[in-house]
Scaffold this active site. Structure first.
Site, PDB file in Angstrom:
ATOM      1  CE  LYS A 248      44.609  51.118  39.420  1.00 41.32           C
ATOM      2  NZ  LYS A 248      44.738  52.473  39.590  1.00 41.32           N
TER       3      LYS A 248
ATOM      4  CG  LEU B  11      37.135  46.947  35.011  1.00 47.13           C
ATOM      5  CD1 LEU B  11      36.368  46.414  34.339  1.00 47.13           C
ATOM      6  CD2 LEU B  11      37.701  47.506  34.009  1.00 47.13           C
ATOM      7  CE  LYS B  12      37.954  54.449  40.906  1.00 46.75           C
ATOM      8  NZ  LYS B  12      39.254  53.613  39.863  1.00 46.75           N
ATOM      9  CG  LEU B  13      32.181  46.770  36.225  1.00 50.73           C
ATOM     10  CD1 LEU B  13      32.047  45.634  36.299  1.00 50.73           C
ATOM     11  CD2 LEU B  13      32.651  47.344  35.065  1.00 50.73           C
TER      12      LEU B  13
ATOM     13  N   PRO C 218      22.155  46.426  36.334  1.00 49.87           N
ATOM     14  CG  PRO C 218      21.476  46.224  37.802  1.00 49.87           C
ATOM     15  CD  PRO C 218      21.830  46.753  36.552  1.00 49.87           C
ATOM     16  CG  ASN C 219      21.976  41.810  31.063  1.00 46.97           C
ATOM     17  OD1 ASN C 219      22.030  40.371  31.887  1.00 46.97           O
ATOM     18  ND2 ASN C 219      21.959  42.026  30.266  1.00 46.97           N
TER      19      ASN C 219
ATOM     20  N   GLY D 235      51.292  53.166  43.403  1.00 44.16           N
ATOM     21  CA  GLY D 235      51.644  53.787  42.025  1.00 44.16           C
ATOM     22  C   GLY D 235      53.047  54.560  41.434  1.00 44.16           C
ATOM     23  NE  ARG D 236      52.052  59.945  38.984  1.00 43.90           N
ATOM     24  CZ  ARG D 236      50.464  60.638  39.072  1.00 43.90           C
ATOM     25  NH1 ARG D 236      50.284  59.997  40.566  1.00 43.90           N
ATOM     26  NH2 ARG D 236      49.361  60.611  38.584  1.00 43.90           N
TER      27      ARG D 236
END
Length: 233
Positions: A34, A62-64, A68-69, A211-212
């Site tokens: 990730k 990215l948690k966009l 929308p564009n 992760g850690r």
């Protein structure tokens, strides 16, 4: 799915050197990484291209959450880099998620996952942002997951504690990726809704993010094998 394919190691670093060191030390043990906003901002897209060239899969977290564009453009950029998964924020609504799914169609290997409720949040945090009344974290996760499925998303991001209910709602084919996992006896860190890798997969998770537990271990490869052993129990 074999355990090695279910474990995603989070490269939560602020520099490429540290990330490269962990990847080198894990070698062939780990297939999936990730990359989040911190490392992408610090190291740039070259790191992702490097991982893909090494035969690794990349979950670009990215948690966009944009118009929308703009979301569609970011998803196309992710697809061009060769990533396997990219995240959008389900709180952005159907328009954002549908735009992401449409943009991903040009990249058959790319899966769009919708973040439901981040694993650091509890029900009291939902009240702070206006999700009021008797709505629990689980209820909000399931509501957003249904919205994501209707928009065509390939799966969702949620905590291990919601994996079971989500599998019941989304069916067998959906991806359910669960951050917030730790081995028995370990601290869950910032995660308010944690679980063990085995518990998450038993409940219905398709992938677990660690992760850690691995990246800060004295021997990352040995730590990775402990996570895999927990999944195999």
């Amino acid at each position: 799915m074999e355990p090695n394919s279910q474990i995603i190691v989070a490269l939560d670093f602020d520099n490429r050197r540290a990330a490269d060191e962990v990847v080198d030390r894990l070698g062939e043990e780990c297939r999936f990484y990730k990359v989040g906003l911190e490392l992408l901002t610090a190291a740039g897209p070259d790191l992702i291209q490097h991982l893909v060239a090494k035969g690794k899969e990349v979950f670009l977290d990215l948690k966009l959450f944009e118009i929308p564009n703009s979301v569609a453009g970011a998803v196309r950029a992710a697809g061009a880099l060769g990533v396997s998964m990219v995240t959008v924020h389900s709180m952005g609504g159907t328009g954002i998620m549908s735009a992401a799914v449409a943009a991903a169609r040009d990249f058959p290997h790319l899966r769009v996952l919708a973040l439901t409720v981040v694993t650091s949040m509890a029900s009291s945090d939902l009240a702070d942002i206006g999700v009021t009344g008797s709505t629990s974290t689980e209820e909000q996760v399931l509501r957003l997951a249904r919205l994501a499925a209707d928009a065509g998303c390939h799966g969702v991001i949620a905590s291990p504690q919601e994996a079971g209910p989500l599998r019941g709602v989304l069916g067998a084919g959906a991806l359910i990726v669960t951050p917030g996992v730790a081995l028995p006896g370990e601290s869950p860190g910032e995660h308010a809704r944690p679980g063990t890798p085995r518990a998450a997969v038993d409940a219905g998770a398709s992938h677990v993010v660690v992760g850690r537990t691995v990246t800060r271990a004295a021997d990352p490869a040995a730590a990775f094998r402990l996570v895999r052993a927990n999944l195999e129990k």
